[in-house]
Design a protein around this motif. Structure first.
Motif, mmCIF file in Angstrom:
data_model
loop_
_atom_site.group_PDB
_atom_site.id
_atom_site.type_symbol
_atom_site.label_atom_id
_atom_site.label_comp_id
_atom_site.label_asym_id
_atom_site.label_seq_id
_atom_site.Cartn_x
_atom_site.Cartn_y
_atom_site.Cartn_z
ATOM 1 N N ASP A 63 25.910 39.798 32.544
ATOM 2 C CA ASP A 63 26.761 38.915 31.728
ATOM 3 C C ASP A 63 28.053 39.644 31.388
ATOM 4 O O ASP A 63 28.267 40.098 30.271
ATOM 5 N N THR A 64 28.909 39.794 32.404
ATOM 6 C CA THR A 64 30.131 40.596 32.288
ATOM 7 C C THR A 64 31.371 39.732 32.538
ATOM 8 O O THR A 64 31.258 38.578 32.953
ATOM 9 N N LEU A 65 32.533 40.328 32.311
ATOM 10 C CA LEU A 65 33.798 39.581 32.353
ATOM 11 C C LEU A 65 34.021 38.880 33.694
ATOM 12 O O LEU A 65 34.603 37.788 33.733
ATOM 13 N N ASP A 66 33.583 39.498 34.788
ATOM 14 C CA ASP A 66 33.822 38.911 36.109
ATOM 15 C C ASP A 66 33.083 37.587 36.311
ATOM 16 O O ASP A 66 33.389 36.856 37.253
ATOM 17 N N LYS A 67 32.121 37.263 35.445
ATOM 18 C CA LYS A 67 31.433 35.968 35.543
ATOM 19 C C LYS A 67 32.221 34.875 34.815
ATOM 20 O O LYS A 67 31.892 33.695 34.906
ATOM 21 N N CYS A 68 33.211 35.303 34.037
ATOM 22 C CA CYS A 68 34.031 34.346 33.270
ATOM 23 C C CYS A 68 35.239 33.925 34.089
ATOM 24 O O CYS A 68 35.698 34.645 34.972
ATOM 25 N N ASP A 69 35.766 32.766 33.760
ATOM 26 C CA ASP A 69 36.887 32.196 34.500
ATOM 27 C C ASP A 69 37.893 31.623 33.499
ATOM 28 O O ASP A 69 37.515 30.818 32.628
ATOM 29 N N PRO A 70 39.161 32.033 33.621
ATOM 30 C CA PRO A 70 40.160 31.495 32.683
ATOM 31 C C PRO A 70 40.238 29.969 32.703
ATOM 32 O O PRO A 70 40.515 29.346 31.679
ATOM 33 N N GLN A 71 39.953 29.372 33.873
ATOM 34 C CA GLN A 71 40.014 27.901 33.954
ATOM 35 C C GLN A 71 38.920 27.237 33.124
ATOM 36 O O GLN A 71 39.140 26.187 32.520
ATOM 37 N N SER A 72 37.741 27.860 33.106
ATOM 38 C CA SER A 72 36.660 27.311 32.284
ATOM 39 C C SER A 72 37.038 27.401 30.811
ATOM 40 O O SER A 72 36.832 26.455 30.038
ATOM 41 N N LEU A 73 37.579 28.545 30.430
ATOM 42 C CA LEU A 73 37.980 28.731 29.033
ATOM 43 C C LEU A 73 39.067 27.732 28.651
ATOM 44 O O LEU A 73 39.037 27.152 27.558
ATOM 45 N N GLU A 74 40.003 27.518 29.561
ATOM 46 C CA GLU A 74 41.065 26.539 29.283
ATOM 47 C C GLU A 74 40.509 25.123 29.159
ATOM 48 O O GLU A 74 40.950 24.353 28.295
ATOM 49 N N ALA A 75 39.549 24.796 29.999
ATOM 50 C CA ALA A 75 38.937 23.449 29.926
ATOM 51 C C ALA A 75 38.351 23.233 28.534
ATOM 52 O O ALA A 75 38.544 22.175 27.920
#
Ligand SMILES: [Zn+2]
Length: 315
Positions: free
Chosen positions: A291-303
């Motif tokens: 569960d690290t940063l590379d699993k995150c996506d700026p587009q998901s956060l923006e959504a």
């Protein structure tokens, strides 16, 4: 959080109701593009430096300090902490703090926007390293990032007609900081807040509450959660309607098949219409070292963040 795996009558009827969703009708002029997914990613990265961020760990206090410092750069009017000691079963006292950040505290109309900032202590579901410290990018740094970036954006927008209380709950992962890995799991911070609701709301309860957890994963798929529909169906419809208009791929109208307990649960039980925004489909990374940063996506956060911003401006 914890799930209860049974398909209830409630979930089935709720599914039907949500399928009837329409798009958001109000289109206030809000500069949603101000909400920046890359900034939110950086807020997650900063929290990961403090891992583990579980109760009693040094990273726990560092996370509190980090949240307060980030809020100080926004137009939030008042930041307070609700501090208490929880005595765990083994007698070890745990210092807990809920952080409450209020915009327009004089406005009698209130909405709660909440998340939890504590993370589990170790990656107990990790097949190789179940004792390793938990990074917790998605669970729990992502929710904190969504609130802090939203606080920054709200500071740039015209004043809203409603006052916002951002609450960063402590102890959501339970007395052992193991979340669903503890058979006796219970959230600590949100029930404590609810027990003292009159401290924050002496006369009138907040109109509604929205809680975020696990909201950064790539290809995020947000589904309405059954207990949220029980508590706040019109608000869930409003939020998902806004989301479908902003990021159609991220918002799914099919409900999760089982209710999920999280910080919205105590708020709902206190009579505040409350709902949870979560992408619980996070395998194989959920509560592992993956569960690290590379699993995150700026587009998901923006959504998620842009939908929240739009939602807060809706009547
Ligand atoms: Zn969580």
């Amino acid at each position: 959080m914890k799930t209860f795996r049974f398909l209830s009558f409630v979930a089935a009827t709720a599914l039907l109701a949500v399928l009837l969703l329409g798009p958001a009708t109000a289109r206030a002029e809000v500069r949603l593009e101000l909400w920046d997914g890359e900034r939110a990613m950086a807020l997650i990265a900063e929290q990961l430096q403090f891992t583990p961020r579980s109760m009693g760990a040094p990273g726990h206090q560092q996370t509190i300090d980090f949240i307060k410092a980030a809020l100080a750069k926004t137009s939030v009017d008042v930041v307070t902490t609700q501090d208490w000691t929880y005595k765990s079963d083994d007698g070890k006292p745990l210092a807990l703090s809920n952080i409450v950040a209020r915009f327009q505290p004089q406005n009698p109309r209130r909405v709660i926007v909440a998340t939890h900032y504590d993370s589990i202590v170790k990656a107990y579901r990790d097949p190789k390293n179940p004792e390793a410290p938990m990074p917790g990018a998605n669970n729990s740094a992502s929710g904190v990032a969504v609130l802090l970036e939203t606080a920054r954006v709200l500071s740039l927008l015209p004043k809203l007609p409603i006052g916002i209380d951002m609450i960063f709950f402590d102890g959501e992962e339970g007395p052992k900081s193991l979340g669903a890995g503890d058979p006796d799991w219970k959230a600590l911070g949100s029930p404590h807040f609810v027990d003292r609701l009159k401290d924050t709301y002496p006369t009138t309860k907040p109109e509604k509450a929205v809680v975020f957890d696990m909201v950064c994963a790539r290809n995020i798929q947000l589904k309405p959660e059954p207990s949220s529909l029980m508590s706040a169906m019109p608000e869930v419809k409003k939020f998902w309607g806004a989301g479908i208009g902003i990021a159609p791929g991220a918002f799914v109208t099919k409900t999760t098949t089982y209710p999920i307990s999280d910080d919205h649960t105590a708020l709902a039980e206190a009579g505040i219409p409350s709902f949870l925004v979560i992408d619980f489909d996070y395998e194989p990374w959920f509560n592992t070292t993956g569960d690290t940063l590379d699993k995150c996506d700026p587009q998901s956060l923006e959504a998620v963040g842009r939908t929240l911003t739009r939602y807060l401006t809706l009547p």
